[in-house]
Design a protein around this motif. Structure first.
Motif, PDB file in Angstrom:
ATOM      1  N   PHE A   1       0.801  -1.219   0.000  1.00  0.00           N
ATOM      2  CA  PHE A   1       0.000   0.000   0.000  1.00  0.00           C
ATOM      3  C   PHE A   1       0.840   1.278   0.000  1.00  0.00           C
ATOM      4  CE2 PHE A   1      -2.823   2.913   2.637  1.00  0.00           C
ATOM      5  CZ  PHE A   1      -3.657   3.241   1.585  1.00  0.00           C
ATOM      6  N   ASP A   2       2.073   1.210   0.468  1.00  0.00           N
ATOM      7  CA  ASP A   2       2.982   2.357   0.523  1.00  0.00           C
ATOM      8  C   ASP A   2       2.362   3.538   1.262  1.00  0.00           C
ATOM      9  OD1 ASP A   2       5.286   3.832   0.093  1.00  0.00           O
ATOM     10  OD2 ASP A   2       4.698   4.479  -1.910  1.00  0.00           O
ATOM     11  N   PRO A   3       1.929   3.345   2.516  1.00  0.00           N
ATOM     12  CA  PRO A   3       1.291   4.450   3.248  1.00  0.00           C
ATOM     13  C   PRO A   3       2.317   5.414   3.826  1.00  0.00           C
ATOM     14  CG  PRO A   3       1.423   2.533   4.654  1.00  0.00           C
ATOM     15  CD  PRO A   3       1.979   2.115   3.316  1.00  0.00           C
ATOM     16  N   GLU A   4       1.856   6.637   4.113  1.00  0.00           N
ATOM     17  CA  GLU A   4       2.701   7.597   4.824  1.00  0.00           C
ATOM     18  C   GLU A   4       2.871   7.184   6.281  1.00  0.00           C
ATOM     19  OE1 GLU A   4       1.829  11.886   3.765  1.00  0.00           O
ATOM     20  OE2 GLU A   4       0.125  10.870   2.829  1.00  0.00           O
ATOM     21  N   THR A   5       1.851   6.551   6.846  1.00  0.00           N
ATOM     22  CA  THR A   5       1.911   6.050   8.212  1.00  0.00           C
ATOM     23  C   THR A   5       0.805   5.019   8.399  1.00  0.00           C
ATOM     24  OG1 THR A   5       1.985   6.690  10.569  1.00  0.00           O
ATOM     25  CG2 THR A   5       0.365   7.811   9.185  1.00  0.00           C
ATOM     26  N   ILE A   6       0.925   4.211   9.435  1.00  0.00           N
ATOM     27  CA  ILE A   6      -0.121   3.272   9.842  1.00  0.00           C
ATOM     28  C   ILE A   6      -0.496   3.613  11.278  1.00  0.00           C
ATOM     29  CG2 ILE A   6      -0.736   0.866  10.288  1.00  0.00           C
ATOM     30  CD1 ILE A   6       1.325   0.058   8.173  1.00  0.00           C
ATOM     31  N   LEU A   7      -1.803   3.744  11.525  1.00  0.00           N
ATOM     32  CA  LEU A   7      -2.310   4.041  12.863  1.00  0.00           C
ATOM     33  C   LEU A   7      -2.984   2.797  13.436  1.00  0.00           C
ATOM     34  CD1 LEU A   7      -4.000   7.487  12.150  1.00  0.00           C
ATOM     35  CD2 LEU A   7      -1.704   7.082  12.997  1.00  0.00           C
ATOM     36  N   LEU A   8      -2.869   2.622  14.748  1.00  0.00           N
ATOM     37  CA  LEU A   8      -3.549   1.540  15.451  1.00  0.00           C
ATOM     38  C   LEU A   8      -4.434   2.156  16.521  1.00  0.00           C
ATOM     39  CD1 LEU A   8      -1.001   0.035  14.242  1.00  0.00           C
ATOM     40  CD2 LEU A   8      -1.190  -1.517  16.177  1.00  0.00           C
ATOM     41  N   GLY A   9      -5.624   1.574  16.715  1.00  0.00           N
ATOM     42  CA  GLY A   9      -6.513   2.064  17.755  1.00  0.00           C
ATOM     43  C   GLY A   9      -7.840   1.350  17.711  1.00  0.00           C
ATOM     44  N   GLY A  10      -8.824   1.918  18.418  1.00  0.00           N
ATOM     45  CA  GLY A  10     -10.156   1.335  18.418  1.00  0.00           C
ATOM     46  C   GLY A  10     -10.643   1.019  19.806  1.00  0.00           C
ATOM     47  N   ALA A  11     -11.483  -0.003  19.908  1.00  0.00           N
ATOM     48  CA  ALA A  11     -12.126  -0.367  21.170  1.00  0.00           C
ATOM     49  C   ALA A  11     -11.186  -1.203  22.027  1.00  0.00           C
ATOM     50  CB  ALA A  11     -13.424  -1.118  20.895  1.00  0.00           C
ATOM     51  N   MET A  12     -10.084  -0.602  22.394  1.00  0.00           N
ATOM     52  CA  MET A  12      -9.035  -1.244  23.185  1.00  0.00           C
ATOM     53  C   MET A  12      -8.376  -0.140  24.010  1.00  0.00           C
ATOM     54  SD  MET A  12      -7.532  -4.374  23.413  1.00  0.00           S
ATOM     55  CE  MET A  12      -7.501  -5.181  21.813  1.00  0.00           C
ATOM     56  N   PRO A  13      -8.048  -0.405  25.280  1.00  0.00           N
ATOM     57  CA  PRO A  13      -7.393   0.640  26.085  1.00  0.00           C
ATOM     58  C   PRO A  13      -6.139   1.164  25.395  1.00  0.00           C
ATOM     59  CG  PRO A  13      -8.076  -1.180  27.486  1.00  0.00           C
ATOM     60  CD  PRO A  13      -8.308  -1.628  26.075  1.00  0.00           C
ATOM     61  N   ALA A  14      -5.981   2.478  25.410  1.00  0.00           N
ATOM     62  CA  ALA A  14      -4.849   3.095  24.713  1.00  0.00           C
ATOM     63  C   ALA A  14      -3.519   2.567  25.231  1.00  0.00           C
ATOM     64  CB  ALA A  14      -4.920   4.614  24.870  1.00  0.00           C
ATOM     65  N   GLU A  15      -3.439   2.302  26.536  1.00  0.00           N
ATOM     66  CA  GLU A  15      -2.175   1.829  27.090  1.00  0.00           C
ATOM     67  C   GLU A  15      -1.802   0.445  26.558  1.00  0.00           C
ATOM     68  OE1 GLU A  15      -4.914   2.818  28.679  1.00  0.00           O
ATOM     69  OE2 GLU A  15      -5.236   1.738  30.570  1.00  0.00           O
ATOM     70  N   ILE A  16      -2.796  -0.374  26.250  1.00  0.00           N
ATOM     71  CA  ILE A  16      -2.514  -1.689  25.675  1.00  0.00           C
ATOM     72  C   ILE A  16      -2.045  -1.540  24.235  1.00  0.00           C
ATOM     73  CG2 ILE A  16      -3.578  -3.866  24.931  1.00  0.00           C
ATOM     74  CD1 ILE A  16      -5.229  -3.832  27.453  1.00  0.00           C
ATOM     75  N   VAL A  17      -2.704  -0.641  23.485  1.00  0.00           N
ATOM     76  CA  VAL A  17      -2.268  -0.412  22.105  1.00  0.00           C
ATOM     77  C   VAL A  17      -0.853   0.156  22.082  1.00  0.00           C
ATOM     78  CG1 VAL A  17      -2.805   0.743  19.936  1.00  0.00           C
ATOM     79  CG2 VAL A  17      -4.665  -0.021  21.409  1.00  0.00           C
ATOM     80  N   GLU A  18      -0.553   1.072  23.013  1.00  0.00           N
ATOM     81  CA  GLU A  18       0.793   1.649  23.080  1.00  0.00           C
ATOM     82  C   GLU A  18       1.833   0.569  23.383  1.00  0.00           C
ATOM     83  OE1 GLU A  18       0.267   4.578  26.050  1.00  0.00           O
ATOM     84  OE2 GLU A  18      -0.822   5.971  24.739  1.00  0.00           O
ATOM     85  N   ALA A  19       1.504  -0.340  24.310  1.00  0.00           N
ATOM     86  CA  ALA A  19       2.431  -1.427  24.636  1.00  0.00           C
ATOM     87  C   ALA A  19       2.637  -2.354  23.442  1.00  0.00           C
ATOM     88  CB  ALA A  19       1.903  -2.214  25.835  1.00  0.00           C
ATOM     89  N   MET A  20       1.563  -2.574  22.687  1.00  0.00           N
ATOM     90  CA  MET A  20       1.651  -3.419  21.502  1.00  0.00           C
ATOM     91  C   MET A  20       2.561  -2.794  20.453  1.00  0.00           C
ATOM     92  SD  MET A  20      -1.648  -5.016  19.515  1.00  0.00           S
ATOM     93  CE  MET A  20      -2.526  -5.098  21.077  1.00  0.00           C
ATOM     94  N   VAL A  21       2.343  -1.491  20.220  1.00  0.00           N
ATOM     95  CA  VAL A  21       3.155  -0.780  19.227  1.00  0.00           C
ATOM     96  C   VAL A  21       4.628  -0.817  19.622  1.00  0.00           C
ATOM     97  CG1 VAL A  21       3.667   1.503  18.283  1.00  0.00           C
ATOM     98  CG2 VAL A  21       1.303   0.691  18.382  1.00  0.00           C
TER      99      VAL A  21
END
Length: 390
Positions: free
Chosen positions: A318-338
């Motif tokens: 896809f050659d994106p400028e960036t990929i974002l992660l998020g949604g119905a999940m606590p932000a701290e868990i998404v941050e730890a995943m990233v």
């Protein structure tokens, strides 16, 4: 980075509706502007811009916000979006809840409500959505006669596909014309998208993706979806199902599994249940993380390992400028995943002239898809650049 210029106006009389969108979109993107600046940026004549601004003021969509001196001559009156000039309703249907939000024209949330679900059948959901709309409007009287429409988001896939019956699918909706059903229930126009596309739209209009033309949004709902925006437009696919990457196989210590079975709300709930722990709502997940629960931390490691296999594939395709992660999940868990995801240097995304990080945590929070549902309506009113058809 290749940027797409603002959508130009057209001076032909029949283009009035398009030109209204162009003017609103320019002001929404750039902030307050005067007539001359709008004429220069859109290619419209100054007289055409003046006429459109007068119409939009009469309709309550624009308002003057003071004069500003630019170069020589008299100060030029500036115009901005009138937040109270119109409203949009966003409805998100999840496996366990319906979430509604009422946004003003500036994108600010005026009211929200969550209704728990034990049954996702159409005959259950449609009456609940109708009454939810009534309550949200009652809580914001100024929106009663200024509602532009509603956006409706739900997990994909849409229609009968080879993925129908997957763990994140909504039972009973495969053979339903979703748009017609909700337009009848809500008595007005409805824009329909899957939850990942709507989440991408929310970030595009009011989050980290403002000004980003081409990006991916990995959305953690009950399952796992991907919203794709290219040159400012949603990529929806022939039937609205582009981005269903949850069924991509990945290798785990226990053998091959699908990505969705490793990294989604359903996946973490199942993992915690096997450890004898509750994980049915976001607050429980947040508490487990704050407590350093080993079962949850182990799941985060596994989810990050699975995503580390798929995200480079997404970058190269896809050659994106960036990929974002998020949604119905606590932000701290998404941050730890990233923080645990490994992206290789062997990728088209590994380049010295990057403007944005390859991977980021989205900023719109747990209501991202709900806000995105309303943003579908707002983007249709504010800009001619977005493609909203499923």
């Amino acid at each position: 980075m290749a940027l797409i210029p603002p959508s130009p106006g057209a001076n032909a009389p029949r283009s009035r509706s398009h030109n209204r969108h162009v003017i609103l979109g320019q002001i929404q993107a750039a902030g307050p502007m005067g007539r001359a600046a709008l004429a220069r940026s859109t290619g419209l004549s100054t007289q055409a811009v003046s006429n459109i601004i007068a119409d939009l003021e009469t309709d309550g969509l624009l308002e003057p916000c003071g004069a500003r001196t630019v170069g020589r001559g008299l100060p030029a009156m500036q115009y901005q979006i009138n937040p109270g000039g119109a409203f949009a309703l966003g409805i998100e249907v999840r496996q366990t809840a319906i979430v509604g939000a009422l946004l003003d024209l500036g994108g600010a949330i005026q009211a929200t409500e969550r209704v728990s679900l034990t049954d996702t059948a159409p005959e259950t959901i449609l009456p609940l959505v109708k009454s939810l709309k009534q309550r949200l409007l009652a809580s914001c009287p100024q929106a009663q006669h200024k509602l532009l429409g509603a956006g409706l988001v739900m997990p994909g896939p849409f229609g009968a596909t080879g993925l129908s019956g997957a763990s994140a699918d909504l039972t009973g909706w495969t053979d339903i014309n979703v748009q017609e059903a909700f337009e009848t229930a809500l008595d007005g126009p409805v824009f329909v998208q899957n939850d990942a596309n709507a989440a991408a739209m929310a970030e595009r209009l009011g989050g980290l993706a403002q000004g980003v033309q081409t990006f991916g949004y990995l959305y953690f709902g009950s399952g796992l979806g991907l919203g794709l925006v290219a040159h400012g437009q949603l990529i929806t696919g022939a039937f609205g199902n582009a981005g269903e990457l949850g069924q991509i196989p990945v290798m785990t210590p226990d053998g091959p599994r699908t990505l969705e079975n490793c990294a989604s709300r359903n996946a973490v709930q199942s993992h915690l249940a096997r450890a004898g722990l509750p994980g049915d709502d976001i607050e429980q997940l947040a508490r487990h993380f704050a407590d350093g629960q080993p079962a949850l931390l182990g799941w985060i490691d596994g989810a990050a390992a699975a995503l580390s296999q798929v995200l480079p594939l997404l970058e190269n395709l896809f050659d994106p400028e960036t990929i974002l992660l998020g949604g119905a999940m606590p932000a701290e868990i998404v941050e730890a995943m990233v923080a645990r995801i490994t992206l290789p240097e062997v990728s088209v995304a590994h380049r010295p002239d990057r403007q944005y990080p390859r991977l980021q945590v989205g900023s719109c929070g747990r209501l991202t898809a709900t806000r995105g549902a309303a943003a579908l309506v707002l983007s249709n009113a504010l800009s001619p650049q977005f493609s909203l058809s499923a």
